[in-house]
Design an enzyme around this catalytic site. Sequence first.
Site, PDB file in Angstrom:
ATOM      1  N   LYS A  89       0.746  -1.265   0.094  1.00  8.15           N
ATOM      2  CA  LYS A  89      -0.139   0.082   0.143  1.00  8.15           C
ATOM      3  C   LYS A  89       0.729   1.200   0.047  1.00  8.15           C
ATOM      4  O   LYS A  89       0.540   2.485  -0.643  1.00  8.15           O
ATOM      5  CB  LYS A  89      -1.095  -0.132   1.220  1.00  8.15           C
ATOM      6  CG  LYS A  89      -2.059  -0.920   1.182  1.00  8.15           C
ATOM      7  CD  LYS A  89      -3.052  -0.893   2.157  1.00  8.15           C
ATOM      8  CE  LYS A  89      -3.793  -2.136   2.608  1.00  8.15           C
ATOM      9  NZ  LYS A  89      -4.701  -2.759   1.605  1.00  8.15           N
ATOM     10  N   GLU A 123      -3.656   6.401   8.745  1.00 17.76           N
ATOM     11  CA  GLU A 123      -4.287   6.968   7.872  1.00 17.76           C
ATOM     12  C   GLU A 123      -5.506   7.719   8.511  1.00 17.76           C
ATOM     13  O   GLU A 123      -5.842   7.044   9.651  1.00 17.76           O
ATOM     14  CB  GLU A 123      -5.332   6.167   6.894  1.00 17.76           C
ATOM     15  CG  GLU A 123      -4.317   6.180   5.546  1.00 17.76           C
ATOM     16  CD  GLU A 123      -5.218   5.361   4.664  1.00 17.76           C
ATOM     17  OE1 GLU A 123      -6.398   4.770   4.968  1.00 17.76           O
ATOM     18  OE2 GLU A 123      -4.381   4.769   3.519  1.00 17.76           O
ATOM     19  N   HIS A 158     -14.443  -5.381   7.022  1.00 16.15           N
ATOM     20  CA  HIS A 158     -13.860  -4.907   5.992  1.00 16.15           C
ATOM     21  C   HIS A 158     -13.549  -5.706   4.560  1.00 16.15           C
ATOM     22  O   HIS A 158     -12.890  -5.570   3.802  1.00 16.15           O
ATOM     23  CB  HIS A 158     -12.390  -4.455   6.314  1.00 16.15           C
ATOM     24  CG  HIS A 158     -12.098  -3.542   7.688  1.00 16.15           C
ATOM     25  ND1 HIS A 158     -12.936  -2.314   7.664  1.00 16.15           N
ATOM     26  CD2 HIS A 158     -11.614  -3.734   8.544  1.00 16.15           C
ATOM     27  CE1 HIS A 158     -12.591  -1.787   8.951  1.00 16.15           C
ATOM     28  NE2 HIS A 158     -11.862  -2.760   9.523  1.00 16.15           N
ATOM     29  N   ARG A 184      -5.492  -7.736 -10.421  1.00 18.40           N
ATOM     30  CA  ARG A 184      -5.980  -8.915 -10.913  1.00 18.40           C
ATOM     31  C   ARG A 184      -7.563  -8.724 -11.145  1.00 18.40           C
ATOM     32  O   ARG A 184      -8.129  -7.601 -10.872  1.00 18.40           O
ATOM     33  CB  ARG A 184      -5.952  -9.823  -9.652  1.00 18.40           C
ATOM     34  CG  ARG A 184      -6.726  -9.378  -8.485  1.00 18.40           C
ATOM     35  CD  ARG A 184      -6.890 -10.223  -7.405  1.00 18.40           C
ATOM     36  NE  ARG A 184      -7.037  -9.574  -6.016  1.00 18.40           N
ATOM     37  CZ  ARG A 184      -7.938  -9.134  -5.519  1.00 18.40           C
ATOM     38  NH1 ARG A 184      -9.214  -9.083  -6.228  1.00 18.40           N
ATOM     39  NH2 ARG A 184      -7.889  -8.388  -4.306  1.00 18.40           N
TER      40      ARG A 184
HETATM   41  P1  ADP Z   1      -7.492  -4.477   2.207  1.00 25.05           P
HETATM   42  O1  ADP Z   1      -6.546  -4.447   1.127  1.00 25.05           O
HETATM   43  O2  ADP Z   1      -6.975  -5.108   3.605  1.00 25.05           O
HETATM   44  O3  ADP Z   1      -8.647  -4.981   1.712  1.00 25.05           O
HETATM   45  P2  ADP Z   1      -8.154  -1.585   1.831  1.00 25.05           P
HETATM   46  O4  ADP Z   1      -7.191  -0.237   1.994  1.00 25.05           O
HETATM   47  O5  ADP Z   1      -8.621  -1.942   0.468  1.00 25.05           O
HETATM   48  O6  ADP Z   1      -7.776  -2.947   2.541  1.00 25.05           O
HETATM   49  O7  ADP Z   1      -9.533  -1.350   2.881  1.00 25.05           O
HETATM   50  C1  ADP Z   1     -10.626  -2.273   2.936  1.00 25.05           C
HETATM   51  C2  ADP Z   1     -11.822  -1.547   3.816  1.00 25.05           C
HETATM   52  O8  ADP Z   1     -11.527  -0.858   4.976  1.00 25.05           O
HETATM   53  C3  ADP Z   1     -12.199  -0.383   2.755  1.00 25.05           C
HETATM   54  O9  ADP Z   1     -13.321  -0.827   1.822  1.00 25.05           O
HETATM   55  C4  ADP Z   1     -13.018   0.427   3.893  1.00 25.05           C
HETATM   56  O10 ADP Z   1     -14.184  -0.242   4.217  1.00 25.05           O
HETATM   57  C5  ADP Z   1     -12.000   0.216   5.130  1.00 25.05           C
HETATM   58  N1  ADP Z   1     -11.199   1.446   5.154  1.00 25.05           N
HETATM   59  C6  ADP Z   1      -9.845   1.523   4.589  1.00 25.05           C
HETATM   60  N2  ADP Z   1      -9.102   2.625   4.710  1.00 25.05           N
HETATM   61  C7  ADP Z   1     -10.205   3.258   5.533  1.00 25.05           C
HETATM   62  C8  ADP Z   1      -9.799   4.715   5.846  1.00 25.05           C
HETATM   63  N3  ADP Z   1      -8.976   5.499   5.905  1.00 25.05           N
HETATM   64  N4  ADP Z   1     -11.103   5.236   6.362  1.00 25.05           N
HETATM   65  C9  ADP Z   1     -12.140   4.470   6.687  1.00 25.05           C
HETATM   66  N5  ADP Z   1     -12.318   3.181   6.014  1.00 25.05           N
HETATM   67  C10 ADP Z   1     -11.103   2.756   5.635  1.00 25.05           C
END
Ligand code: ADP
Length: 502
Positions: free
Chosen positions: A118, A202, A237, A294
């Site tokens: 990330k 974040e 999530h 992907r």
């Molecule tokens: P992963 O790679 O584990 O799926 P992501 O970064 O794609 O992680 O985030 C997965 C989920 O977590 C998002 O769809 C959202 O629901 C929540 N999320 C991620 N970052 C944030 C943030 N900064 N604030 C609020 N929710 C977040």
Amino acid sequence: MPSIKKILIANRGEIALRIMRTARELNIQTVAIFSEADRNSPHVRFADEAVCIGPPPSHESYLLGDKIIEICKDLGVDAIHPGYGFLSENASFCKKVIDAGLIFIGPSPESIELMGDKLTSKHTVAKYNIPMVPGTPDAVTDRATAKEKSLEIGYPVLIKASAGGGGKGMRVVEKEEDFDDQMDRAVSEAITSFGNGAVFIEKYITAPKHIEIQVLGDQHGNVVHLFERECSIQRRHQKVVEEAPSSVLTPEIREAMGRCAVDVAKACNYYGAGTVEFIVDEKLDFYFLEMNTRLQVEHPVTELITGIDLVKEMIRIAEGECISFKQEDLQIHGHAIEIRVCAEDPKNNFLPDIGTLNTYVRPEGNGVRVDDGFEQGMTIPIFYDPMIAKLITYGKNREEAIAKMIRAIDEFKISGIETTLPFCKFVMKHEAFLSGNFDTRFINLYFSPALLDGLPNPEEEKLAAALANYLITTKKVSVQAQTNSQTVLKTSNWQANRLSYR
Ligand code: ADP
């Protein structure tokens, strides 16, 4: 240009079948691999050839990259499609495939590497001025600095594993006192899950929508986007319901997000199918989350609204062809919704449920697509993801897609295992979902297991209607009462319960 004649699908279940179906349409031979747990799976029977790769655990079967490459050589395979999960985002596997003279149906190892982490991905796209959630640009190790940064960013904050995926290694910190504890948990989860304890911070967006953009790039530098998918209904999530298009985006925001996604793809010289994920706040400001290099689980909703077979495009791109259409050729037609039918118990915190599919009858009919990899009588193996099927509906508009989804859920008969079907029906009927005014907090805000007990089921509805009819025809109720819905309410408490969550 190389022409692919035989593909090995380095995956299992629904996605293996889905890829094989397109391959067959293109007159390409297919090779399945399977673990001992999947010997009787439909994807094994569907393939032209199938090879048992090892015992059930993934690290002894589906993750054995070298063995998979050997099989390809033995069987004269030209290309490998990795599906999602397993080896799909493994840059070193991708490189080995290419070094072995095979085609990897996906992006380059360099793109996978850049977007696999990330933090690295944020650095990579920085030059394109992509909006980012406020946060630390690098991994945080020193607690005092981390706390200082969190205060600067402003609580609540999210501690995230840089190597994260599948919603793991992520911790929300509401206030400073909780910081140390949550940091410990995030780091230890990151080490256990990814072998890499690097975490960053974040700003936690408090009412976030998860909206992602599908992109396609070719090996000639062309990149297009295929609009968005809204994936905000999540547990842990992780997505459970996805739809396209989103009901809240304006054409201007859609265009801006699409442009951003194309820039993200260009920043890592992307080719193949990929997804750029954004988080969208209440003001519809959007921020880059990450890129998945992907095919996504939820790709069918995009296929339905655009008419593009994403797997076909992936194969053609891997052969070196240009994308078969231009951005301006694409339009959104209608509305599609997908639900993930998982072997999980929504009444028990969505914990995986194990067992045998004693009954398994798929819904059919107009506007219904089921992508699955199981049949009646099969046992859901505990070794892999608990998803049984993806149920996708398509209508000329959102209302029609929802109506078809409710009808299809009622038609989907599964017994022997608890599934997410009743929860998804709850979502389809909930006011917040119907209005489009919902975010990733949907489950926290609106769901409790007891509400599932009130869900009307079609058998009960039929029974109640028959009973009402009987009472009327035998004149056991007055004519006045016939028009009074309370008459039906008294025959069963299902409808009363239904009213409570409308
Ligand atoms: P992963 O790679 O584990 O799926 P992501 O970064 O794609 O992680 O985030 C997965 C989920 O977590 C998002 O769809 C959202 O629901 C929540 N999320 C991620 N970052 C944030 C943030 N900064 N604030 C609020 N929710 C977040």
